[in-house]
Design a protein around this motif. Structure first.
Motif, PDB file in Angstrom:
ATOM      1  N   ASP A  23       0.681  -1.401  -0.189  1.00 44.81           N
ATOM      2  CA  ASP A  23       0.212   0.351  -0.044  1.00 44.81           C
ATOM      3  C   ASP A  23       1.005   0.921  -0.439  1.00 44.81           C
ATOM      4  OD1 ASP A  23      -2.005  -1.463  -0.292  1.00 44.81           O
ATOM      5  OD2 ASP A  23      -2.304  -1.580   2.505  1.00 44.81           O
ATOM      6  N   GLY A  24       2.079   0.522   0.367  1.00 46.10           N
ATOM      7  CA  GLY A  24       3.424   2.024   0.241  1.00 46.10           C
ATOM      8  C   GLY A  24       3.251   2.732   1.552  1.00 46.10           C
ATOM      9  N   ARG A  25       2.976   2.365   2.318  1.00 47.59           N
ATOM     10  CA  ARG A  25       2.857   2.972   3.991  1.00 47.59           C
ATOM     11  C   ARG A  25       3.825   3.048   4.397  1.00 47.59           C
ATOM     12  NH1 ARG A  25      -1.811  -0.007   6.552  1.00 47.59           N
ATOM     13  NH2 ARG A  25      -1.986  -1.307   4.734  1.00 47.59           N
ATOM     14  N   ALA A  26       3.948   3.778   4.983  1.00 44.34           N
ATOM     15  CA  ALA A  26       5.630   3.241   6.128  1.00 44.34           C
ATOM     16  C   ALA A  26       5.743   2.889   7.123  1.00 44.34           C
ATOM     17  CB  ALA A  26       6.549   5.261   6.038  1.00 44.34           C
ATOM     18  N   LEU A  27       6.739   2.266   7.852  1.00 44.47           N
ATOM     19  CA  LEU A  27       6.587   1.278   8.962  1.00 44.47           C
ATOM     20  C   LEU A  27       7.542   1.547  10.274  1.00 44.47           C
ATOM     21  CD1 LEU A  27       6.519  -1.927   7.418  1.00 44.47           C
ATOM     22  CD2 LEU A  27       4.532  -0.845   7.651  1.00 44.47           C
ATOM     23  N   ASN A  28       6.791   1.356  11.264  1.00 46.08           N
ATOM     24  CA  ASN A  28       8.033   2.233  12.281  1.00 46.08           C
ATOM     25  C   ASN A  28       8.514   1.023  12.521  1.00 46.08           C
ATOM     26  OD1 ASN A  28       9.745   3.158  13.739  1.00 46.08           O
ATOM     27  ND2 ASN A  28       8.985   4.802  14.184  1.00 46.08           N
ATOM     28  N   LEU A  29       9.462   0.354  12.271  1.00 44.59           N
ATOM     29  CA  LEU A  29       9.700  -1.525  12.953  1.00 44.59           C
ATOM     30  C   LEU A  29      11.066  -1.638  14.030  1.00 44.59           C
ATOM     31  CD1 LEU A  29       8.989  -3.857   9.674  1.00 44.59           C
ATOM     32  CD2 LEU A  29       7.843  -2.887  11.721  1.00 44.59           C
ATOM     33  N   HIS A  30      10.964  -1.058  15.322  1.00 48.02           N
ATOM     34  CA  HIS A  30      11.635  -0.380  16.272  1.00 48.02           C
ATOM     35  C   HIS A  30      11.965  -1.897  17.050  1.00 48.02           C
ATOM     36  CE1 HIS A  30      14.243   0.970  19.986  1.00 48.02           C
ATOM     37  NE2 HIS A  30      13.729   0.078  20.269  1.00 48.02           N
ATOM     38  N   PRO A  31      13.393  -2.488  16.574  1.00 48.66           N
ATOM     39  CA  PRO A  31      14.872  -1.596  16.927  1.00 48.66           C
ATOM     40  C   PRO A  31      14.545  -1.679  14.891  1.00 48.66           C
ATOM     41  CG  PRO A  31      15.164  -3.707  17.638  1.00 48.66           C
ATOM     42  CD  PRO A  31      13.772  -3.733  16.938  1.00 48.66           C
ATOM     43  N   MET A  32      14.936  -2.354  14.025  1.00 45.74           N
ATOM     44  CA  MET A  32      14.929  -2.634  13.120  1.00 45.74           C
ATOM     45  C   MET A  32      15.467  -1.052  12.371  1.00 45.74           C
ATOM     46  SD  MET A  32      13.835  -4.782  10.133  1.00 45.74           S
ATOM     47  CE  MET A  32      13.305  -4.242   8.406  1.00 45.74           C
ATOM     48  N   GLY A  33      14.202  -0.146  12.713  1.00 42.47           N
ATOM     49  CA  GLY A  33      14.124   1.376  12.299  1.00 42.47           C
ATOM     50  C   GLY A  33      12.677   1.177  10.999  1.00 42.47           C
ATOM     51  N   LYS A  34      12.513   2.361  10.150  1.00 41.18           N
ATOM     52  CA  LYS A  34      11.924   2.930  10.051  1.00 41.18           C
ATOM     53  C   LYS A  34      11.806   3.140   8.472  1.00 41.18           C
ATOM     54  CE  LYS A  34       8.852   7.036   7.930  1.00 41.18           C
ATOM     55  NZ  LYS A  34       8.539   8.414   9.246  1.00 41.18           N
ATOM     56  N   VAL A  35      10.644   2.158   7.619  1.00 41.01           N
ATOM     57  CA  VAL A  35      11.564   1.285   6.297  1.00 41.01           C
ATOM     58  C   VAL A  35       9.690   2.175   5.725  1.00 41.01           C
ATOM     59  CG1 VAL A  35      10.762  -0.459   5.177  1.00 41.01           C
ATOM     60  CG2 VAL A  35      11.582  -0.925   7.468  1.00 41.01           C
ATOM     61  N   LYS A  36      10.714   2.233   4.448  1.00 40.31           N
ATOM     62  CA  LYS A  36      10.197   3.292   3.414  1.00 40.31           C
ATOM     63  C   LYS A  36      10.160   2.460   2.121  1.00 40.31           C
ATOM     64  CE  LYS A  36       8.931   8.064   2.526  1.00 40.31           C
ATOM     65  NZ  LYS A  36       9.354   9.260   1.871  1.00 40.31           N
ATOM     66  N   ILE A  37       9.338   2.276   1.412  1.00 43.03           N
ATOM     67  CA  ILE A  37       9.252   2.229   0.313  1.00 43.03           C
ATOM     68  C   ILE A  37       9.804   3.138  -1.066  1.00 43.03           C
ATOM     69  CG2 ILE A  37       8.258   1.004  -2.314  1.00 43.03           C
ATOM     70  CD1 ILE A  37       8.111  -0.555  -0.731  1.00 43.03           C
ATOM     71  N   ASN A  38      10.813   3.577  -1.392  1.00 45.75           N
ATOM     72  CA  ASN A  38      11.947   3.967  -2.673  1.00 45.75           C
ATOM     73  C   ASN A  38      10.879   4.154  -4.098  1.00 45.75           C
ATOM     74  OD1 ASN A  38      13.527   6.097  -2.001  1.00 45.75           O
ATOM     75  ND2 ASN A  38      15.102   5.239  -2.404  1.00 45.75           N
ATOM     76  N   ARG A  39      11.083   2.911  -4.076  1.00 43.28           N
ATOM     77  CA  ARG A  39      10.684   2.263  -5.680  1.00 43.28           C
ATOM     78  C   ARG A  39      10.019   1.418  -6.133  1.00 43.28           C
ATOM     79  NH1 ARG A  39      16.647   4.179  -7.295  1.00 43.28           N
ATOM     80  NH2 ARG A  39      17.175   1.330  -7.272  1.00 43.28           N
ATOM     81  N   GLU A  40       9.256   1.358  -6.697  1.00 49.32           N
ATOM     82  CA  GLU A  40       8.381   0.049  -7.665  1.00 49.32           C
ATOM     83  C   GLU A  40       8.860  -0.469  -9.033  1.00 49.32           C
ATOM     84  OE1 GLU A  40       4.112  -2.073  -6.593  1.00 49.32           O
ATOM     85  OE2 GLU A  40       4.335  -0.105  -6.392  1.00 49.32           O
TER      86      GLU A  40
END
Length: 83
Positions: A23-40
């Motif tokens: 869906d293109g949502r950013a995820l905040n997965l502690h402690p891994m970090g913030k995951v955001k789709i850059n390209r598809e």
């Protein structure tokens, strides 16, 4: 815990995370970090995502900004198997 008890919970969690990324949502997965789709990129067998993972500084980290590019492929047959 036994594998048969844990496996459904892990698979359900991964399915929800995969849907959020689709869906293109950013995820905040502690402690891994913030995951955001850059390209598809659409492929014949599914889609490929290039994601950016940003972690906050921690005492163990030696760099001031750790950014990693990760690719994830989603095969349509894998999604059907997960359902």
């Amino acid at each position: 815990m036994k594998k048969k008890d844990v496996k459904p919970a892990v698979e359900a969690t991964l399915a929800v995370l995969g849907e959020a990324l689709q869906d293109g949502r950013a995820l905040n997965l502690h402690p891994m970090g913030k995951v955001k789709i850059n390209r598809e990129k659409k492929l014949a067998s599914g889609r490929m995502f290039v994601a950016r993972i940003r972690q906050n500084d921690t005492p163990a980290a030696t760099q001031t900004d750790e950014t990693t590019t990760v690719t994830k492929t989603t095969d349509t047959s894998d999604k059907a198997a997960a359902e």
